[in-house]
Design a protein around this motif. Structure first.
Motif, mmCIF file in Angstrom:
data_model
loop_
_atom_site.group_PDB
_atom_site.id
_atom_site.type_symbol
_atom_site.label_atom_id
_atom_site.label_comp_id
_atom_site.label_asym_id
_atom_site.label_seq_id
_atom_site.Cartn_x
_atom_site.Cartn_y
_atom_site.Cartn_z
ATOM 1 N N SER A 202 0.814 -1.217 0.000
ATOM 2 C CA SER A 202 0.000 0.000 0.000
ATOM 3 C C SER A 202 0.846 1.265 0.000
ATOM 4 O O SER A 202 0.308 2.366 -0.149
ATOM 5 C CB SER A 202 -0.927 0.008 1.222
ATOM 6 N N ARG A 203 2.161 1.131 0.166
ATOM 7 C CA ARG A 203 3.040 2.303 0.267
ATOM 8 C C ARG A 203 4.010 2.429 -0.908
ATOM 9 O O ARG A 203 4.542 3.512 -1.140
ATOM 10 C CB ARG A 203 3.838 2.241 1.571
ATOM 11 N N ILE A 204 4.259 1.344 -1.613
ATOM 12 C CA ILE A 204 5.344 1.335 -2.597
ATOM 13 C C ILE A 204 5.102 2.329 -3.724
ATOM 14 O O ILE A 204 6.055 2.856 -4.313
ATOM 15 C CB ILE A 204 5.549 -0.099 -3.162
ATOM 16 N N ASP A 205 3.831 2.643 -4.020
ATOM 17 C CA ASP A 205 3.561 3.594 -5.103
ATOM 18 C C ASP A 205 3.711 5.043 -4.646
ATOM 19 O O ASP A 205 3.548 5.967 -5.445
ATOM 20 C CB ASP A 205 2.168 3.358 -5.693
ATOM 21 N N ARG A 206 4.045 5.254 -3.367
ATOM 22 C CA ARG A 206 4.263 6.611 -2.860
ATOM 23 C C ARG A 206 5.751 6.937 -2.722
ATOM 24 O O ARG A 206 6.106 8.008 -2.224
ATOM 25 C CB ARG A 206 3.564 6.785 -1.502
ATOM 26 N N ILE A 207 6.596 6.033 -3.183
ATOM 27 C CA ILE A 207 8.036 6.253 -3.090
ATOM 28 C C ILE A 207 8.470 7.189 -4.216
ATOM 29 O O ILE A 207 8.176 6.954 -5.389
ATOM 30 C CB ILE A 207 8.807 4.916 -3.186
ATOM 31 N N SER A 208 9.198 8.244 -3.867
ATOM 32 C CA SER A 208 9.585 9.254 -4.856
ATOM 33 C C SER A 208 11.075 9.217 -5.178
ATOM 34 O O SER A 208 11.608 10.174 -5.747
ATOM 35 C CB SER A 208 9.203 10.651 -4.347
ATOM 36 N N CYS A 209 11.747 8.130 -4.831
ATOM 37 C CA CYS A 209 13.172 7.989 -5.147
ATOM 38 C C CYS A 209 13.376 6.688 -5.915
ATOM 39 O O CYS A 209 12.485 5.831 -5.957
ATOM 40 C CB CYS A 209 14.004 7.987 -3.862
ATOM 41 N N PRO A 210 14.544 6.503 -6.541
ATOM 42 C CA PRO A 210 14.827 5.230 -7.217
ATOM 43 C C PRO A 210 14.725 4.050 -6.251
ATOM 44 O O PRO A 210 15.016 4.177 -5.058
ATOM 45 C CB PRO A 210 16.259 5.414 -7.724
ATOM 46 N N LYS A 229 6.084 -8.803 -7.146
ATOM 47 C CA LYS A 229 4.803 -8.094 -7.066
ATOM 48 C C LYS A 229 5.010 -6.667 -6.572
ATOM 49 O O LYS A 229 4.392 -5.718 -7.087
ATOM 50 C CB LYS A 229 3.859 -8.849 -6.130
ATOM 51 N N LEU A 230 5.889 -6.499 -5.602
ATOM 52 C CA LEU A 230 6.195 -5.170 -5.088
ATOM 53 C C LEU A 230 6.829 -4.317 -6.185
ATOM 54 O O LEU A 230 6.515 -3.129 -6.331
ATOM 55 C CB LEU A 230 7.129 -5.298 -3.886
#
Length: 267
Positions: A202-210, A229-230
């Motif tokens: 639920s958080r991985i799409d909010r990561i703003s870095c490589p 999947k992640l």
């Protein structure tokens, strides 16, 4: 088989099923956190230079960590370790990162591990990670790479979604705790009784870095499919998954492909 024997058999199976649920709900935290505390005056048997860090976010809570400094630092790796063992084990892995790549490394023990103390919960683990990050910034670090290993990938992913990072590295990551053990999806009756979710999905799409994910295809603890999947769900354009065909859960750093990828990320 008589109808009486059949009913007895079904009742026995139902009893085992209920016992399984009760056992897991009551003990899943002990299974998840295979921690061991040491005394406050415990001395690590490291042969390398290290600085011990103590943070106290509140009364009766203490977070203990190690800060390993490189001679010519390229930045800081903030390292969140796996679920088994304290910094006496993980400190040596942190030192390999420092030695190989010229980064300072800050690694903290979770509550109940090593010299860290305090009541533990998922929100508190996340708060502790944010506190450690803020402490690193107070030390003057602005180039911070967040690294999570196994259980620590959930904490690292949360932190990278909350704070600025130069890179997020996830080694053998889970998507959610329930997906680590597929049988939980249908064997657990009291799902609401589970104290921990660790929902990185639920958080991985909010990561703003490589993002770089390392996962072995022979991982019997956290299946490779979860790491993949992640990776698929991550929305950042600069994302990579390093698939190690013969990699297991605890040996990825022994493969050249892992070391070469780390060299590219850190150097």
């Amino acid at each position: 088989m008589s109808s009486t024997s059949l009913w007895i058999g079904l009742a026995a199976l139902l009893g085992l099923y209920l016992l399984y649920n009760i056992f897991f709900v009551l003990l899943h935290e002990k299974i998840l956190f295979q921690s061991d505390e040491v005394s406050d005056d415990y001395e690590f048997s490291f042969t390398f230079q290290h600085e011990e860090i103590l943070l106290s976010p509140s009364e009766n809570v203490r977070l203990h960590g190690l800060l390993l400094k490189s001679d010519s630092s390229n930045g800081l790796v903030l390292y969140f370790h796996g679920n088994r063992g304290h910094l006496g084990r993980w400190g040596r892995i942190a030192d390999e990162i420092r030695t190989r790549h010229g980064y300072d490394v800050l690694a903290m023990d979770y509550r109940g591990y090593g010299k860290s103390r305090g009541e533990r919960s998922e929100p508190l683990l996340y708060q502790d990670a944010e506190l450690v990050y803020d402490y690193a910034q107070e030390l003057g670090y602005d180039h911070i790479i967040i690294y999570g290993r196994s259980l620590g990938t959930a904490i690292a992913t949360h932190l990278a979604a909350k704070r600025k990072a130069s890179h997020l590295i996830l080694e053998t990551p889970m998507t959610t705790l329930r997906e680590v053990i597929p049988t939980l999806n249908f064997l657990l009756l009291y799902k609401s009784g589970l104290k921990y979710e660790f929902n990185s999905l639920s958080r991985i799409d909010r990561i703003s870095c490589p993002i770089t994910i390392f996962h072995g295809m022979e991982d019997a603890v956290v299946p490779y499919e979860l790491g993949h999947k992640l990776y698929v769900e991550a929305s950042h354009s600069d994302k990579k998954i390093i698939t190690i065909k013969e990699g297991k859960h605890n040996n990825l750093d022994t493969f050249d492909i892992y070391q070469q990828a780390m060299e590219r990320i850190l150097n």
